[in-house]
Design an enzyme around this catalytic site. Structure first.
Site, short mmCIF file in Angstrom:
data_model
loop_
_atom_site.label_atom_id
_atom_site.label_comp_id
_atom_site.label_asym_id
_atom_site.label_seq_id
_atom_site.Cartn_x
_atom_site.Cartn_y
_atom_site.Cartn_z
N ASP A 257 0.82 -1.21 0.00
CA ASP A 257 0.00 0.00 0.00
C ASP A 257 0.86 1.27 0.00
O ASP A 257 1.82 1.38 0.76
CB ASP A 257 -0.90 0.00 1.24
CG ASP A 257 -1.73 1.25 1.37
OD1 ASP A 257 -2.61 1.47 0.52
OD2 ASP A 257 -1.48 2.04 2.30
N GLU A 294 1.52 -0.10 -4.87
CA GLU A 294 0.64 1.02 -5.18
C GLU A 294 1.49 2.28 -4.99
O GLU A 294 2.08 2.49 -3.93
CB GLU A 294 -0.56 1.07 -4.24
CG GLU A 294 -1.48 2.24 -4.57
CD GLU A 294 -2.27 2.79 -3.40
OE1 GLU A 294 -3.20 3.57 -3.64
OE2 GLU A 294 -1.94 2.45 -2.25
#
Length: 605
Positions: A257, A294
């Protein structure tokens, strides 16, 4: 040092915790009966090997004789984030011995949230749905974070125990059963992990050691300490965490993330060190394990191999692809969408992965990104929807509530026929209409108030009207549950069949199976809002035309040869379209009429 509670069998368990500045640490057994065992310091770590410790034993660490806290590397929190940790025996009867994984370039990913994917909201409840996903053509599920968070409902990005599965989803063995079942169905499992911050409630790590640094700030507060004093042990904490999920749980890939919030100015970036360790584990296991980032940096350095000065991450998300597609379909130009909205943006994303590759961004008011054309398309994940892009809207509307049915089919075609790795968000395949809102279940009233105010401030950038639904309300969470029955009838069933057809074409068409950029020729006609492209292989050629106009358009297309045959037309009545206006076998210089918000695919063998 192997951190946490490591059960050795025969009632013996080794406990290790990092605490370089603590004066004393003791293992406080709280059940089945109370004991206090002093721990010995080795370097910056405290250890004790305890007997008469069975799986299920609950414990704290007592710090400096006056406060008791859960284990930062807890494998399970049976009650909540503030209560004792539990000793876990990780023995499990795996049946995936012959599992060799799914190659990244062939993955069709499906992002899901455990709590809202089924009425039960558990790991176990996902298993009966796997045949449906497999029939659709999904071969990789991406599970939103499962690290223990406060309460029983959360997106997962407020986790505070990275090694512990969320207790409301099930116990560790139930996640293993899910992974094992996935592998039996030929489905890989990608787990979303958060290494850039901890959530605000139940985060006691700073009581143990310098996990944070004040040198940098993230949107969520102090940054994780990846390059300051004592950073080596912080890096090892997260590297062990990655290897734990990949090793103990047989996870196939990790989605990292927001890596742009992992701040590290050291000579070897944490991500590079992480990639090296995962590569070693891959060699040991005899199958490729993947890391997917990401990132909003638009920096191909993330996915370049280390010998080319990169971090060696296997793939990354392309937000530019989503933003280009979304703004074209909806006309939205608020917030970061002000940088998008033209067909040329999507055409560039199709060809080069990033639209902003050191181009001026009006939203950021600076130059942004770098050229990624030297990287394979199979290193980029693209989507028309995902948890962020839906959930960060005020009302959490999916694309199905923002555009008509024709545009939904067009979006599916853009993603699934692209040269990149497609990702679907749960329910997208049948046009789920329930929202996906932001939800939490904190226990601190001040924190609840802060979250409510924070959400309002976030939406201000998008000039949104109205009040966002209360993140703390159980109804907000319940309203996000999927309505699985919808997929059985009407337009939802048609859309589901359409997705199946697209995935089948993607998996069987030789030209689409070639992921190289070199065999893609793309054209953009801004005045007509038309994008066309050719792809070729030794076996065949394909031509695709995509109309983003709200009106029918006419265009001339030069087809070389007479063997072109229409493969798919989203405007056909069997797909609930207005009716095709295109010939099944076009002539070399024939004028074509493409209905509004539709696309067509021709093949030449």
């Amino acid at each position: 040092m192997k951190i946490g509670a490591y059960y050795l069998g025969d009632g013996i368990c080794e406990f290790t915790v990092w605490g370089p500045h603590l004066e004393t640490v003791a293992l406080e057994i709280v059940s089945p009966y109370r004991r206090l065992l002093p721990m010995q310091k080795q370097g910056g770590y405290w250890q004790v090997t305890a007997r008469d410790i069975q799986p299920g034993t609950c414990y704290f660490y007592q710090l400096n004789g006056n406060e008791s806290r859960p284990d930062p590397a807890s494998n399970f929190q049976p009650i909540d984030v503030h209560s004792p940790s539990e000793v876990i025996n990780h023995d499990f009867p795996w049946s995936d011995t012959n599992w060799s994984g799914i190659p990244l370039e062939t993955m069709i990913m499906y992002e899901l949230h455990v709590g809202t994917f089924t009425p039960e909201g558990t790991f176990a409840a996902i298993i009966p749905r796997l045949p449906d996903l497999r029939e659709l053509g999904i071969n990789a599920i991406q599970i939103m974070p499962v690290a223990q968070f406060p309460g029983d409902r959360n997106w997962g990005y407020d986790g505070v125990y990275p090694f512990a599965v969320q207790n409301s989803y099930g116990r560790p063995n139930q996640l293993k059963k899910l992974v094992d079942a996935c592998h039996q169905q030929g489905i890989a499992v990608i787990l979303d992990v958060v290494y850039n911050h901890f959530g605000p409630e139940g985060n006691y790590t700073s009581r143990f050691a310098p996990y944070f640094t004040e040198t940098y700030r993230t949107p969520w507060g102090s940054a994780m300490n990846f390059d300051d004093a004592y950073s080596y042990d912080v890096r090892q904490f997260f590297i062990q965490n990655a290897l734990y999920w990949l090793g103990e749980f047989h996870i196939d890939a990790l989605r990292l993330d927001a890596i742009h919030a992992i701040y590290d100015l050291g000579a070897k970036h944490f991500l590079e060190e992480l990639a090296e360790n995962v590569a070693t584990l891959s060699q040991q296991q005899g199958r490729k394990l993947y890391l997917i980032a990401e990132s909003d940096l638009n920096d191909p350095k993330v996915i370049r191999p280390s010998e080319l000065g990169g971090y060696g991450i296997d793939a990354q998300w392309s937000d530019d692809f989503h933003h280009s597609l979304y703004s074209l379909l909806t006309g939205d130009r608020t917030g970061y969408y002000e940088d998008f909205g033209k067909c040329e943006h999507l055409a560039k994303a199709y060809k080069d992965s990033f639209v902003y590759d050191w181009k001026y961004s009006h939203y950021r008011q600076r130059y942004h990104g770098n050229y990624a054309g030297d990287r394979s398309p199979s290193q980029f994940i693209v989507a028309s929807q995902n948890h962020d892009q839906i959930g960060n809207r005020v009302l959490g509307e999916r694309l199905s509530k923002l555009v008509d049915f024709e545009a939904l089919k067009l979006a599916a075609g853009v993603v699934l026929l692209s040269p990149y790795i497609p990702l679907l968000f749960m329910g997208e395949e049948y046009g789920e209409e329930s929202p996906f809102l932001y939800f939490v279940s904190h226990s601190d009233p001040d924190l609840i108030k802060a979250v409510r105010e924070g959400r309002k401030q976030e939406f201000f950038a998008f000039h949104s009207q109205g009040e966002p639904p209360d993140p703390e309300s159980p109804d907000t969470f319940k309203n996000c549950k999927l309505n699985w029955d919808k997929r059985q009838s009407g337009k939802h069933q048609i859309l589901l069949t359409f997705y199946k057809k697209l995935i089948q074409i993607r998996n069987q068409n030789p030209a689409l199976l070639k992921r190289e950029r070199e065999n893609l020729q793309i054209g953009c006609h801004e005045d007509k809002k038309l994008i066309t492209w050719f792809k070729s292989s030794q076996e065949n050629q394909i031509f695709c035309a995509m109309n983003f106009n709200t009106s029918d358009i006419k265009f001339n297309q030069e087809f070389i040869g007479n063997n072109w045959v229409k493969t798919l037309d989203s405007a056909e009545t069997k797909w609930l379209g207005s009716g095709s206006k295109l010939p099944d076998k076009p002539k070399p210089h024939q004028e074509l009429t493409l209905p509004k918000n539709s696309f067509t695919l021709y093949q030449n063998n």
